[in-house]
Design a protein around this motif. Structure first.
Motif: not given
Length: 232
Positions: A108-116
């Motif tokens: 989840v971090a792999k895919h969601f952190l870059p969205l910030g």
């Protein structure tokens, strides 16, 4: 906070309470909820990276997420519970614990952190557990749950270091909610001290208060529901 909020595990007791509290507060442009039991755009399965990527792509079409909470976890199922002794160790059950409690949140971090958005405050929080603290382990047992939550804590620390390089205002933390009156804790509630079994709504509000009080130097750490740091 503006932007969007994302709750992974929104069909569970704490996850649903997070969604309700955040929608009631009205501080975000949109609150996204995802769950394994849901279909369509709101479906996510932590053991299926493609579903995680699809959920992230759905969120990416709107305001950037400034709060992501992974409110999932495995302690037992209808067949197995946490191991009381090493003779109960089973590789399949251990692997499932790690898949859901550690690997899934990391993906989840792999895919969601870059969205910030870079340069803007954001929080990525995962529900961990005090029993995942190696230094706090005085009783033993619960091998798979303890080890997978300890792995999750290490992943949080490592993710926080990398995320700081991308966005120095981002906070990545693990949170211990205490014992909450949900299906996860149901078989073990008889051992809980009076006044220490929280309903899901209270637990969610307590953790949101903790999140609100976080500072950038708190990134990479584990905090309990009272905002106290729990040593790894």
């Amino acid at each position: 906070m503006s932007g969007s909020a994302v709750i992974i595990g929104a069909s569970g007791g704490i996850g649903a309470a997070f969604v309700a509290a955040l929608e009631d507060e009205g501080a975000f442009d949109i609150v996204h909820g995802f769950a394994r039991s849901w279909s369509g755009a709101r479906h996510i399965d932590l053991t299926d990276e493609a579903s995680i990527a699809a959920a992230a792509a759905h969120v990416a079409t709107g305001p950037a997420p400034t709060l992501v909470i992974v409110a999932t976890g495995l302690l037992h199922d209808t067949v197995r519970g946490p191991e009381k002794a090493m003779r109960e160790l089973d590789p399949v059950w251990l692997a499932r614990n790690f898949a859901i409690n550690a690997i899934g949140p990391a993906l989840v971090a792999k895919h969601f952190l870059p969205l910030g958005a870079k340069g803007k405050p954001a929080v990525f929080a995962v529900l961990s557990a005090r029993v995942g603290s190696i230094s706090d382990n005085k009783l033993g047992g619960w091998y798979g749950y303890r080890a997978s939550k300890a792995a999750l804590n290490q992943l949080v620390r490592t993710l926080a270091i990398e995320e700081k390089r991308r966005n120095d205002r981002s906070i990545v933390v693990a949170l211990h909610p205490g014992t909450v009156n949900t299906a996860l804790s149901k078989p073990f509630q008889s051992n809980v001290q009076p006044g220490r079994l929280f309903d899901a709504e209270r637990a969610a509000l307590q953790l949101l208060d903790v999140i609100e009080g976080l500072k950038v130097p708190d990134s990479g750490k584990l905090f309990d529901f009272e905002g106290k740091e729990v040593p790894f």
